[in-house]
Design a protein around this motif. Structure first.
Motif, PDB file in Angstrom:
ATOM      1  N   ILE A 229       0.846  -1.195   0.000  1.00 60.31           N
ATOM      2  CA  ILE A 229       0.000   0.000   0.000  1.00 60.31           C
ATOM      3  C   ILE A 229       0.880   1.244   0.000  1.00 60.31           C
TER       4      ILE A 229
ATOM      5  N   GLY B  46      11.999  -2.665   8.245  1.00 54.53           N
ATOM      6  CA  GLY B  46      10.550  -2.868   8.288  1.00 54.53           C
ATOM      7  C   GLY B  46       9.733  -1.901   7.457  1.00 54.53           C
TER       8      GLY B  46
ATOM      9  N   LYS C 233      11.311  -2.664   2.036  1.00 50.49           N
ATOM     10  CA  LYS C 233      12.337  -2.814   0.988  1.00 50.49           C
ATOM     11  C   LYS C 233      12.266  -4.198   0.355  1.00 50.49           C
ATOM     12  N   THR C 234      12.251  -5.209   1.207  1.00 51.70           N
ATOM     13  CA  THR C 234      12.191  -6.576   0.687  1.00 51.70           C
ATOM     14  C   THR C 234      10.883  -6.785  -0.077  1.00 51.70           C
ATOM     15  N   HIS C 235       9.819  -6.239   0.473  1.00 51.78           N
ATOM     16  CA  HIS C 235       8.512  -6.382  -0.172  1.00 51.78           C
ATOM     17  C   HIS C 235       8.559  -5.853  -1.613  1.00 51.78           C
TER      18      HIS C 235
ATOM     19  N   GLU D 154       2.526  -5.069  11.903  1.00 47.31           N
ATOM     20  CA  GLU D 154       2.118  -6.450  11.648  1.00 47.31           C
ATOM     21  C   GLU D 154       2.307  -7.320  12.881  1.00 47.31           C
TER      22      GLU D 154
HETATM   23  P1  ADP Z   1      12.379  -4.246   5.095  1.00 40.35           P
HETATM   24  O1  ADP Z   1      12.905  -5.184   4.065  1.00 40.35           O
HETATM   25  O2  ADP Z   1      12.428  -2.815   4.682  1.00 40.35           O
HETATM   26  O3  ADP Z   1      12.982  -4.441   6.462  1.00 40.35           O
HETATM   27  P2  ADP Z   1       9.910  -5.684   4.652  1.00 40.35           P
HETATM   28  O4  ADP Z   1       9.797  -5.537   3.188  1.00 40.35           O
HETATM   29  O5  ADP Z   1      10.360  -7.007   5.169  1.00 40.35           O
HETATM   30  O6  ADP Z   1      10.823  -4.535   5.289  1.00 40.35           O
HETATM   31  O7  ADP Z   1       8.510  -5.284   5.313  1.00 40.35           O
HETATM   32  C1  ADP Z   1       8.124  -5.709   6.615  1.00 40.35           C
HETATM   33  C2  ADP Z   1       6.689  -6.186   6.583  1.00 40.35           C
HETATM   34  O8  ADP Z   1       5.845  -5.089   6.342  1.00 40.35           O
HETATM   35  C3  ADP Z   1       6.427  -7.164   5.445  1.00 40.35           C
HETATM   36  O9  ADP Z   1       5.549  -8.154   5.904  1.00 40.35           O
HETATM   37  C4  ADP Z   1       5.780  -6.329   4.368  1.00 40.35           C
HETATM   38  O10 ADP Z   1       4.896  -7.081   3.588  1.00 40.35           O
HETATM   39  C5  ADP Z   1       5.056  -5.277   5.166  1.00 40.35           C
HETATM   40  N1  ADP Z   1       4.963  -3.977   4.481  1.00 40.35           N
HETATM   41  C6  ADP Z   1       5.906  -3.009   4.447  1.00 40.35           C
HETATM   42  N2  ADP Z   1       5.478  -1.919   3.788  1.00 40.35           N
HETATM   43  C7  ADP Z   1       4.222  -2.202   3.384  1.00 40.35           C
HETATM   44  C8  ADP Z   1       3.220  -1.468   2.658  1.00 40.35           C
HETATM   45  N3  ADP Z   1       3.430  -0.229   2.240  1.00 40.35           N
HETATM   46  N4  ADP Z   1       2.047  -2.090   2.418  1.00 40.35           N
HETATM   47  C9  ADP Z   1       1.819  -3.334   2.867  1.00 40.35           C
HETATM   48  N5  ADP Z   1       2.684  -4.073   3.566  1.00 40.35           N
HETATM   49  C10 ADP Z   1       3.891  -3.528   3.828  1.00 40.35           C
END
Ligand code: ADP
Ligand code: MG
Length: 447
Positions: free
Chosen positions: A116, A149, A152-154, A312
């Motif tokens: 989102i 969190g 980035k990975t997402h 989450e």
């Molecule tokens: P990072 O890699 O930046 O540490 P992640 O990509 O692992 O963070 O995100 C952490 C959690 O939050 C994941 O489960 C991801 O799906 C969720 N998340 C992060 N940003 C969003 C967003 N904008 N909309 C929906 N879910 C998100």
């Protein structure tokens, strides 16, 4: 009671963790428990190691959260019951048809549809989509950076999933964490399979590497990365990396790699605002078919500002708890269960202001308050500034973005300061006790 909590923990995590993690929960079994410890058993060391590496931390935090105390987890090798063994088998065969046939290591749960965007992340989201639609053409290379969190990975995996689906798996998408890339490289040296390693990475159409700050101080891996990078780049193959800070702040990265990236697209991922936090919570509830009132959603979004992962985590805790006590999630339950995450932000923000922290640090280091917030870069002022940022993050509920606004620094500088102090205090006892002393003074004055 602990056995019930254990069952609820496992059930919840099986539903919420990615299957690459939750699958290991199927191989361990509850054995016994006391007031504050739990014994588990698994058939072999392999399962024990896999559990420890992939999901023990998640189990630990949810167990502690649900029980309201710290639970010691021990796991040893032993016989598992026949039921568990057959349950495992059943789960395995049941899940087989559902599992998509993927040769890739991408996690299919991460897509553009369930990300989102908000004003803060709109640019990142659109750029990632543009890359996915025209790999190797629009923005190459691309670096997505920001704090933990924030998605980035997402976004990185969404790019991969989109390209794989669009190309019907014809495009060779390689997603790895920097850690896996490093381990692969080291292994290839040990086994003299360096050519295989090179071929594998250099024949990628799309190379996605997650968390490249892990490459810090790993010179030979950086060297290898550099050659892989060049070959892919020359052949117009798409390269997207993620990092916890901007590339310019990766101090021990070679200038060659830095300059390659400075020419590409650099995207700063920022923390979502209140409305987006509400929207994310609503979406997650919808996906997981969780019923929860607007009042509770608003309470969570108002109080959990750090990042999406924390949001989450809070939701998972509430759902598990409400199942355990067989009750809807009321505002009272939310307040009680989340009290460790939400440290009464209104009270703490009133009691301890950033300016009181800066004041304490400035008198400790004997530097002016205005210098801490200013641009001067002498060693002592830089130290004081880092410590002030670190203590603000530790003591208050402000997000790293909000702290950045106060100190007139971007988000990644804030993250960098926090990391730096955090790391240094582990080896510098003097710093560590100064931090404790400053924190105690700040808290005492707020009373
Ligand atoms: P990072 O890699 O930046 O540490 P992640 O990509 O692992 O963070 O995100 C952490 C959690 O939050 C994941 O489960 C991801 O799906 C969720 N998340 C992060 N940003 C969003 C967003 N904008 N909309 C929906 N879910 C998100
Ligand atoms: Mg990540």
């Amino acid at each position: 009671m602990l056995e019930n909590i254990w069952n609820e923990t496992i059930k919840t995590l099986k539903e919420t963790l990615p299957s690459s993690k939750s699958m290991w929960l199927g191989f361990i079994e509850y054995k016994s428990s006391t007031e504050d410890s739990i014994s588990l058993v698994a058939k072999s060391d392999m399962y024990i190691n896999a559990f420890n590496d992939s999901c023990k931390a998640d189990v630990q935090s949810l167990l502690d959260e649900l029980s309201g105390r710290h639970i010691q987890i021990t796991i040893e090798k032993g016989e598992v019951s026949k039921e568990t063994a057959s349950l495992n088998k059943q789960e395995k065969t049941e899940s087989k048809p559902a599992a998509p046939k993927r040769k890739s290591t991408l996690n299919p749960i991460y897509t553009f549809d369930n990300f989102i965007p908000c004003e803060e992340t709109n640019f990142a989201y659109n750029a990632a989509k543009a890359i996915a639609m025209n790999p190797g053409i629009s923005y190459n290379p691309c670096l997505i950076y920001g704090g933990v969190g924030l998605g980035k990975t997402h976004l990185l995996e969404s790019i991969g999933n989109y390209i794989e689906a669009e190309s019907n798996n014809r495009k060779n998408v390689i997603y790895v964490t920097a850690e896996t890339f490093t381990n692969d490289f080291i292994e290839s040296l040990g086994n003299k399979t360096a050519p295989a390693f090179r071929i594998k990475y250099r024949k990628a159409d799309v190379l996605l590497i997650d968390d490249i700050h892990f490459f810090s101080k790993k010179e030979s891996t950086q060297e290898e990365l550099f050659h892989t990078f060049n070959e892919l780049y020359e052949n117009q193959k798409q390269i997207v990396f993620t990092c916890d800070r901007p590339i310019s702040e990766l101090n021990d990265f070679t200038d060659r790699i830095k300059s390659r990236f400075q020419r590409g697209l650099n995207i700063n991922l920022k923390a979502p605002d209140y409305e987006t936090r509400v929207a994310i919570l609503r979406k997650k509830c919808q996906e997981k078919q969780i019923r929860i009132s607007d009042q509770v959603i608003n309470y969570m979004a108002e109080n959990i500002k750090t990042n999406v992962r924390d949001l989450e985590g809070a939701l998972t805790t509430l759902v598990a708890y409400s199942k355990l006590v067989k009750s809807d999630i009321t505002l009272e339950i939310a307040q009680e269960q989340l009290k460790n995450i939400v440290v009464a932000p209104i009270a703490s923000e009133q009691d301890i202001s950033i300016s009181s922290i800066v004041k304490e640090v400035s008198s400790f280091y004997k530097v002016d308050v205005s210098d801490i917030k200013g641009k001067k870069r002498t060693a002592i002022i830089k130290d004081a500034r880092n410590v002030a940022i670190y203590l603000t993050r530790k003591i208050t509920q402000y997000s790293t973005t909000e702290i950045g606004t106060y100190f007139d620094r971007d988000h990644s500088t804030v993250t960098h300061s926090i990391d730096k102090v955090d790391k240094e205090k582990k080896t510098n006892a003097e710093l560590s006790s100064s931090l404790d002393a400053m924190e105690a003074n700040i808290r005492a004055k707020a009373r």
